[in-house]
Design a protein around this motif. Structure first.
Motif, PDB file in Angstrom:
ATOM      1  N   MET A   1       1.361   4.703   3.825  1.00  0.00           N
ATOM      2  CA  MET A   1       1.162   6.143   3.664  1.00  0.00           C
ATOM      3  C   MET A   1       2.338   6.942   4.219  1.00  0.00           C
ATOM      4  O   MET A   1       2.395   8.164   4.044  1.00  0.00           O
ATOM      5  CB  MET A   1      -0.138   6.578   4.344  1.00  0.00           C
ATOM      6  CG  MET A   1      -1.379   5.923   3.754  1.00  0.00           C
ATOM      7  SD  MET A   1      -2.887   6.323   4.667  1.00  0.00           S
ATOM      8  CE  MET A   1      -3.250   7.953   3.989  1.00  0.00           C
TER       9      MET A   1
ATOM     10  N   LEU B   1      -2.564   9.646  -3.286  1.00  0.00           N
ATOM     11  CA  LEU B   1      -1.954  10.108  -2.039  1.00  0.00           C
ATOM     12  C   LEU B   1      -1.297  11.458  -2.292  1.00  0.00           C
ATOM     13  O   LEU B   1      -0.453  11.589  -3.182  1.00  0.00           O
ATOM     14  CB  LEU B   1      -0.911   9.105  -1.535  1.00  0.00           C
ATOM     15  CG  LEU B   1      -0.228   9.479  -0.209  1.00  0.00           C
ATOM     16  CD1 LEU B   1      -1.218   9.422   0.951  1.00  0.00           C
ATOM     17  CD2 LEU B   1       0.958   8.546   0.070  1.00  0.00           C
TER      18      LEU B   1
ATOM     19  N   MET C   1      -5.620  12.571   0.886  1.00  0.00           N
ATOM     20  CA  MET C   1      -5.904  11.888  -0.365  1.00  0.00           C
ATOM     21  C   MET C   1      -6.747  12.792  -1.256  1.00  0.00           C
ATOM     22  O   MET C   1      -7.592  13.538  -0.767  1.00  0.00           O
ATOM     23  CB  MET C   1      -6.629  10.562  -0.095  1.00  0.00           C
ATOM     24  CG  MET C   1      -5.765   9.525   0.598  1.00  0.00           C
ATOM     25  SD  MET C   1      -6.710   8.144   1.308  1.00  0.00           S
ATOM     26  CE  MET C   1      -7.145   8.828   2.924  1.00  0.00           C
TER      27      MET C   1
END
Length: 344
Positions: free
Chosen positions: A61, A11, A24
């Motif tokens: 995320m 990430l 990513m």
């Protein structure tokens, strides 16, 4: 000692709004020494074979506090469920050559420092990738949400949103096996056809073609809905509440329509929960993993006897994982989204 190259999906930074593939990165690390663990290690070293893409990963995320599971760490590999082969083990429950499923990382090789997060695969008469889906977390999600929370009765009317996904395709089939009438919603003609022709749904509709969701539900459920398996939230939940029967049950599995919004949509008719004596319960499948043997006992014979179907959307190669994950949030996948890292 020889170093082994280890490709990883990392990430880049925390995400706001709709995630992109560029959030990513595909990197290469030299962290695995000769594919061996230190002598005193209690960890398990695995070679990842299949990785699971799941909607809940969107929340990880973001830099959000108070979630049931921690956010990903920027600069580190993404974590998720997967299927792997044990390369080396310092834990007594696992030995070299064992196949396992559970929480791993998006990379070719992973060191599992908490082996309680993985489960040994005993039955290999079915595709190994099934342990990312019907025989893994999504399967448990469908089982717990439908049977344990909704407690279906024969003849009841069931509605499933996001019905062609990893969980929804199973809920519909469980409902039919329970003698229920079941309708599903999905986002394309292809998916609607799958619901009716592959998964045995009595009816299905494309929600994108409906101008009025409330009217659509009244068309398919003129007498109301007994059970709603909630995967979408927002406007769909609002329409469902207007069409629930007295003493109806709602299993809140997910709300994918809300995951990429900076400000979630409100639901204006929650008073139906009171006036119709509805029961709406959210749940986290991981809190029920102690019931996995019971679930396996039920579902494995159904798979082997051909009484239940399961469709996967397979992406080849670790480098395809970012696009596969992002595709979940636009409905690009058809069935359970799986990434093949390596085949055994």
């Amino acid at each position: 000692m020889a170093q082994v190259k280890n490709k990883q999906i990392v990430l880049k930074d925390y995400v706001n709004g709709f995630p992109k593939e560029s959030d990513m990165l595909l990197l290469t690390s030299d962290t695995i020494n000769n594919l061996k663990l230190p002598e005193d290690s209690n960890a398990v070293l695995v070679k990842n074979l299949y990785l699971s893409c799941d909607p809940y990963m969107r929340g990880r995320m973001s830099n959000s506090q108070g979630r049931y599971i921690d956010s990903f760490t920027p600069g580190s590999p993404i974590e998720g469920f997967g299927v792997a082969k044990v390369i080396d083990s310092g834990h007594s429950n696992f030995k070299k050559g064992d196949l396992v499923w559970g929480m791993t990382r998006w990379e070719e090789y992973s060191i599992i420092k908490s082996p309680e997060s993985i489960f040994k695969i005993e039955d290999t008469d079915v595709p190994l990738s099934y342990y990312t889906g019907i025989l893994g977390m999504p399967g448990m999600t469908a089982y717990i949400g439908f049977y344990e929370i909704c407690a279906p009765k024969k003849g009841e009317y069931v509605f499933v949103s996001a019905a062609s996904g990893a969980v929804g395709q199973l809920v519909g089939q469980f409902a039919k096996l329970s003698g229920c009438y079941v309708v599903g919603s999905a986002g394309s003609k292809e998916k609607v056809d799958l619901l009716k022709n592959k998964f045995g749904y009595d009816e299905a509709f494309n929600y994108k073609e409906e101008q009025d969701l409330d009217a659509a539900l009244k068309r398919y459920f003129p007498d109301g809905i007994d059970i709603y398996f909630e995967n979408v939230g927002g406007k769909m939940l609002e329409a469902v509440l207007s069409n629930m029967k007295f003493n109806g049950r709602i299993s809140a599995c997910g709300m994918i329509s809300q995951y990429n919004l900076e400000q979630g949509e409100g639901v204006r008719n929650l008073t139906h929960i009171v006036t119709k004596s509805l029961r709406m319960q959210g749940f986290i499948a991981g809190n029920y993993f102690h019931m996995f043997p019971k679930y396996l006992e039920m579902v494995m014979p159904l798979i082997k006897q051909g009484k239940i179907s399961y469709i996967e959307d397979v992406a080849e190669g670790l480098e395809s994982a970012p696009a596969a994950l992002i595709g979940l949030f636009s409905g690009r996948n058809v069935g359970k989204q799986v990434v093949v890292v390596a085949r055994e």
